[in-house]
Structure formats: structure tokens, C-alpha cells
Design a protein around this motif. Structure first.
Motif, PDB file in Angstrom:
ATOM      1  N   HIS A  71      -9.738  -1.689   6.773  1.00 14.50           N
ATOM      2  CA  HIS A  71      -9.392  -1.099   7.609  1.00 14.50           C
ATOM      3  C   HIS A  71      -8.164  -0.648   7.829  1.00 14.50           C
ATOM      4  N   LEU A  72      -7.471  -1.830   8.447  1.00 11.18           N
ATOM      5  CA  LEU A  72      -6.551  -1.421   8.275  1.00 11.18           C
ATOM      6  C   LEU A  72      -5.577  -0.588   7.025  1.00 11.18           C
ATOM      7  N   LEU A  73      -5.407  -1.132   6.402  1.00 12.14           N
ATOM      8  CA  LEU A  73      -5.191  -0.603   5.286  1.00 12.14           C
ATOM      9  C   LEU A  73      -5.438   1.137   4.716  1.00 12.14           C
ATOM     10  N   SER A  74      -6.675   1.092   5.313  1.00 15.56           N
ATOM     11  CA  SER A  74      -7.492   2.287   5.550  1.00 15.56           C
ATOM     12  C   SER A  74      -6.617   3.284   6.212  1.00 15.56           C
ATOM     13  N   ARG A  75      -6.670   2.530   7.344  1.00 19.57           N
ATOM     14  CA  ARG A  75      -6.225   3.135   9.176  1.00 19.57           C
ATOM     15  C   ARG A  75      -4.724   4.042   8.622  1.00 19.57           C
ATOM     16  N   GLU A  76      -3.858   3.370   8.109  1.00 20.97           N
ATOM     17  CA  GLU A  76      -2.067   3.040   7.839  1.00 20.97           C
ATOM     18  C   GLU A  76      -2.311   4.680   6.866  1.00 20.97           C
ATOM     19  N   LEU A  77      -2.724   4.267   6.226  1.00 19.34           N
ATOM     20  CA  LEU A  77      -2.262   5.220   4.597  1.00 19.34           C
ATOM     21  C   LEU A  77      -3.123   6.531   5.030  1.00 19.34           C
TER      22      LEU A  77
ATOM     23  N   ALA B 209      -0.706   6.848  -5.877  1.00 18.71           N
ATOM     24  CA  ALA B 209      -1.845   6.105  -6.483  1.00 18.71           C
ATOM     25  C   ALA B 209      -2.990   7.263  -4.964  1.00 18.71           C
ATOM     26  N   THR B 210      -3.996   7.741  -5.746  1.00 14.07           N
ATOM     27  CA  THR B 210      -5.158   8.315  -4.293  1.00 14.07           C
ATOM     28  C   THR B 210      -6.207   7.378  -3.742  1.00 14.07           C
ATOM     29  N   ALA B 211      -6.516   6.166  -4.278  1.00 16.03           N
ATOM     30  CA  ALA B 211      -7.240   5.410  -3.148  1.00 16.03           C
ATOM     31  C   ALA B 211      -6.690   4.006  -3.850  1.00 16.03           C
TER      32      ALA B 211
ATOM     33  N   GLY C 198       0.937  -1.398   0.055  1.00 17.50           N
ATOM     34  CA  GLY C 198      -0.324  -0.093   0.001  1.00 17.50           C
ATOM     35  C   GLY C 198       0.756   0.972   0.129  1.00 17.50           C
ATOM     36  N   GLN C 199       2.088   1.522   0.504  1.00 18.67           N
ATOM     37  CA  GLN C 199       3.315   2.187   0.447  1.00 18.67           C
ATOM     38  C   GLN C 199       3.850   2.640  -0.373  1.00 18.67           C
ATOM     39  N   GLN C 200       3.840   1.314  -1.280  1.00 16.18           N
ATOM     40  CA  GLN C 200       4.774   1.789  -2.574  1.00 16.18           C
ATOM     41  C   GLN C 200       3.563   1.975  -3.511  1.00 16.18           C
ATOM     42  N   LEU C 201       1.934   1.953  -3.291  1.00 13.56           N
ATOM     43  CA  LEU C 201       1.313   2.220  -4.705  1.00 13.56           C
ATOM     44  C   LEU C 201       1.043   3.998  -4.089  1.00 13.56           C
TER      45      LEU C 201
ATOM     46  N   LEU D 274     -10.405  11.402   2.203  1.00 10.47           N
ATOM     47  CA  LEU D 274      -9.739  11.522   3.739  1.00 10.47           C
ATOM     48  C   LEU D 274      -9.031  12.411   4.031  1.00 10.47           C
ATOM     49  N   VAL D 275      -9.706  13.762   4.657  1.00  9.73           N
ATOM     50  CA  VAL D 275      -9.174  14.993   5.524  1.00  9.73           C
ATOM     51  C   VAL D 275      -9.101  15.299   6.573  1.00  9.73           C
ATOM     52  N   PRO D 276      -7.569  14.479   7.829  1.00 13.12           N
ATOM     53  CA  PRO D 276      -7.983  14.724   8.497  1.00 13.12           C
ATOM     54  C   PRO D 276      -7.692  15.910   9.057  1.00 13.12           C
ATOM     55  N   LEU D 277      -8.248  16.069  10.468  1.00 14.51           N
ATOM     56  CA  LEU D 277      -9.502  17.406  11.018  1.00 14.51           C
ATOM     57  C   LEU D 277      -8.829  17.772  12.378  1.00 14.51           C
ATOM     58  N   VAL D 278      -7.987  16.844  13.141  1.00 11.64           N
ATOM     59  CA  VAL D 278      -7.568  16.955  14.531  1.00 11.64           C
ATOM     60  C   VAL D 278      -6.086  16.793  14.298  1.00 11.64           C
ATOM     61  N   PRO D 279      -5.065  18.254  14.653  1.00 12.28           N
ATOM     62  CA  PRO D 279      -4.174  18.319  14.776  1.00 12.28           C
ATOM     63  C   PRO D 279      -3.492  17.812  16.265  1.00 12.28           C
ATOM     64  N   GLY D 280      -2.023  17.469  16.076  1.00  6.22           N
ATOM     65  CA  GLY D 280      -1.441  16.769  17.133  1.00  6.22           C
ATOM     66  C   GLY D 280      -2.443  14.660  17.748  1.00  6.22           C
ATOM     67  N   SER D 281      -3.434  14.544  16.614  1.00 11.02           N
ATOM     68  CA  SER D 281      -3.875  12.967  16.784  1.00 11.02           C
ATOM     69  C   SER D 281      -2.798  12.236  16.005  1.00 11.02           C
TER      70      SER D 281
END
Lengths: 60, 357
Positions: B201-207, B162-164, B154-157, B253-260
Motif C-alpha cells: 500500500h505504502l509503495l503503490s500509493r507514494e509511487l 521500472a513501470t511496476a 522504490g524511487q530509484q527503481l 494506474l492512471v490519475p483521474l482527478v486533477p488537483g488531487s
């Protein structure tokens, strides 16, 4: 990294459920996916004291 | 249908719990289309939308994988609509050569016939070693023997642009099992679904990218007694087409919480960013209200519509002490959404109508 299935029983206390569940799962690892899959009612059908069956997969 | 502005709505039909509607091959799609029309904006997950060879696109429907849906409900990410995604294809090294070719040709077909942007293709360095299991409740779950190989691919992609990510993992064939026979005849739990959810779940959460999964399986022998709800999975050699189509317009998927833990790439909210505070309702099966997204919404006070949709669980509003609007079917849920969208109190539609004092 290891994916670990977890099943646990959690006695409900007052307050929102999500933090209670996540605290209980954190003992086993980093929760990846979880759900309450059954509820055993507390005494006199009270919510507090009811037991939640949680099924989860955590990253251990 | 309604003059009210859209009422962003979450539709959750958990995977792998044998829901009478939504427990099979994209058989919740008609309900999703109806709720999208009623709400004007529906956020839902691949289990609802994926019909293997069958799919439907609707600009009012946002295709969001389950772990991203959980994070959206918690308020740690927002959803940004896009014109298109570049869908990387992640293939399990455990897939046999002929089945691998079938999947590659589905991807080629989606490029040629649907105009999707797909690529690159990466194969894991080792077989993912998927195994299936069932929880005490009867819900399906699963395991991955080699999660690191999944994440590295997934990291290679992602690094290659790749954006999805569409993942295809080799699942164990169980063509002779009683569970599969029951599923094909419309009375069982989808045994694959739990493991599929763990992978995505694993892939989406980590990437932090939109991800969805299609299992690679050998073709099954013809079953004339096949339930119509399972038929979408028997029209071709793969389950991949719906995943590619769903991801092709899945929101960022746009992160919203700085520091998380999700703060890498944190961006200030923009006008087109959909956030949980705008969500006006969540719709879920009446016996499956104990998932992370539904509970997070309920704890925020978002109206929860509990729909009669039998499944193997009995985690009801009464058992959890949640206030809900009850609906006997998804058509009734659509009516409630229209009422909420138009500012009509659902209580005013019920009789008897209790006095205020």
C-alpha cells in the motif's frame, strides 16, 4: 515518516460511512489502510448510533 | 458462456482475516477464474491471485494491488491495460545472502522461461525491519521500522525505468508458533498478510506504480498434514514467481482527478481506460464488507454480491445496512454475474417472487 497502527471506535451518524471513517482517522494521521472490523448495534438495532470498530495503519 | 458484453467486476477477498476461501496461498484463484469467465472482466488483488510458486494468467483478470484498488473504487485512478510491464525488483537489505540469491534466481527464471522483462534490481540502504501484529478483531497487521528506505529504493527503481515494482522484504521466521501451525493445517489467519499489505500500500500509493510483495522466509520443515490451500507456499524457496507474473501485465494506474494529491502525471481519459463508472458488480465475503473498496462501491450504488465465505470478521450487510445480493458460494456468485451481464434481474431468479403492488 512513521507508520502508526490505530484502533478506534466510531459512533455512526446518518450518511455515507467512508467520509465518517476518514474524518475520524485523519485526527491520527494520513490513512494508509483501514477496515471496519466489528459493528456493535445501536439501540433497538438501529444503524444510526451503532458503533464501528476501525482498525487502520496511518502515516503519522 | 454469455453473449452479453463484459461486466467489469471487482473481486475483493481481504487479506489476513482467515477467509475459508482466499485466506491461504492463492486458493481463491479457481474462484477468480470462474468469476472472470462469468463477467468477462475481473479486477482483483494479489491476495486472490498469488499462490507463491503457483500462478495463473488470464487476459480478463486485472491484477491491482489493494491501495490502488481502493483508489480505483473511489474514482481517483483508472486502469489502463498494457502488453507488459518492466518489473523492478526491490530487495530488503535485511535478507541473508543465500536467500537473496534464491530470489534473484527466481527473477532470472522468470526472464528465461516466461519471457518477463525484469529489472533493475535495487537493495534498500537499510533493513526494512518488518514486524507482525494482530488487531483486536484477529486480523493480521504489521509494521515497517524503516519506511523511508523502502520509498527511496522504490524511487530509484522508478527513476531507472521500472513501470511496476516487486518488493521482497525479510519477514520474521516463526516456524515454531501455534499461529503458523494452525495456518498450515488450514484453520488460522495468515500472520504475514497484514504487514505485506502495508508495504505494498505504502509503495503503490507514494509511487503511483503497480506494486506487490513477496515475503522472504526460511524454508519450513516438511509437514505431512499440510492443508492443500497452503501448499503453494511450500513448493519452493520463495513466494516471488506469482508476484512477477502478476505484475508483468498489471494495468497502469492512471490519475483521474486533477488537483488531487495524485494529479502528477494527470492524463485525460482514453478509450481503453477502465474506470469505476463502468464497474457492474463487486463481489466480497459476506462477513467482510467493511473495507474501503467495497464501501466505496456500495456508496456508488454498484451491485454488491455478498458470498458466504467464513472469516474472523462479522461485518455483514445487515450490520452496515447495505443492500446486497446473497450468494452461498462463488459458483452462485458467478451465476449472479451472468444474470447481471445478461440484464436478467436477480430477483426474478428467487422464489417467492413478490407482487409489484
Amino acid at each position: 515518516m512513521r507508520l502508526q497502527p490505530v484502533t478506534l471506535r466510531l459512533q455512526r451518524v446518518p450518511g455515507p460511512l467512508t467520509p465518517q471513517i476518514e474524518r475520524a482517522l485523519a485526527i491520527h494521521g494520513d490513512p494508509l489502510r483501514w477496515a471496519i472490523t466489528a459493528v456493535e448495534p445501536g439501540e433497538e438495532q438501529q444503524l444510526t448510533g451503532s458503533v464501528l470498530l476501525i482498525e487502520a495503519v496511518v502515516l503519522a | 458462456m454469455t453473449a452479453g458484453r463484459p461486466l467489469p467486476t471487482l473481486l475483493v477477498i481481504p487479506t489476513g482475516i482467515g477467509c475459508a476461501l482466499g485466506g491461504y496461498a492463492g486458493d481463491a484463484l479457481p474462484a477468480a477464474r470462474l468469476l472472470a469467465a462469468a463477467s468477462g472482466c475481473l479486477i482483483t488483488h494479489p491476495n486472490v491471485m498469488n499462490g507463491a510458486a503457483l500462478y495463473w494468467t488470464d487476459p480478463r483478470i486485472h491484477y491491482v494491488e489493494g491501495s490502488a484498488l481502493d483508489r480505483f473504487a473511489r474514482g481517483t485512478i483508472g486502469l489502463r491495460p498494457v502488453r507488459r510491464q518492466r518489473v523492478g525488483l526491490l530487495l530488503d537489505a535485511g535478507i541473508e545472502d543465500d536467500l537473496r540469491w534464491r530470489h534473484l534466481q527466481v527473477a532470472e527464471g522468470c526472464r528465461a522461461s516466461l519471457g518477463l522483462e525484469i529489472g533493475p534490481v535495487v537493495t534498500t540502504e537499510a533493513p526494512l525491519d518488518v514486524s507482525l501484529s494482530q488487531g483486536a478483531s484477529g486480523a493480521s497487521w504489521g509494521q515497517l521500522g524503516c519506511p523511508e528506505a523502502l520509498l527511496r529504493a522504490g524511487q530509484q527503481l522508478k527513476a531507472a525505468g521500472a513501470t511496476a515494482i516487486a518488493v521482497v522484504a525479510r519477514f520474521p521466521d516463526d516456524s515454531g508458533s501455534a499461529a503458523l501451525a494452525a495456518y498450515r493445517q488450514g484453520s488460522g489467519v495468515d500472520a504475514l498478510a497484514g504487514a505485506e499489505a502495508v508495504i505494498s500500500h505504502l509503495l503503490s500509493r507514494e509511487l503511483g506504480l503497480p506494486c506487490a510483495h513477496a515475503p522472504a522466509l526460511s524454508a519450513l520443515p516438511l509437514d505431512p498434514a499440510l492443508d492443500p490451500r497452503a501448499a503453494g507456499e511450500e513448493l519452493g524457496y520463495t513466494f516471488l514467481a506469482c508476484v512477477l507474473v502478476g505484475l508483468s501485465r498489471a494495468p497502469d494506474l492512471v490519475p483521474l482527478v486533477p488537483g488531487s494529491s495524485e494529479c502528477r502525471g494527470f492524463q485525460a481519459p482514453a478509450a481503453d481506460l477502465l474506470q469505476i463508472g463502468e464497474v457492474g458488480a463487486v463481489v466480497a465475503p459476506a462477513g467482510a464488507l467493511g473495507g474501503a473498496a467495497v464501501l466505496a462501491c456500495a456508496e456508488r450504488g454498484i451491485p454488491l454480491i455478498a458470498v458466504h465465505n467464513p472469516c474472523v470478521l462479522e461485518v455483514s450487510a445487515e450490520a452496515l445496512g447495505l443492500p446486497v445480493l446473497k450468494a452461498g458460494c462463488y459458483a452462485a456468485a458467478a451465476g449472479l454475474l451472468v444474470a447481471l451481464r445478461e440484464g436478467i434481474s436477480p430477483a426474478a431468479l428467487q422464489r417467492p417472487l413478490a407482487r409489484l403492488v
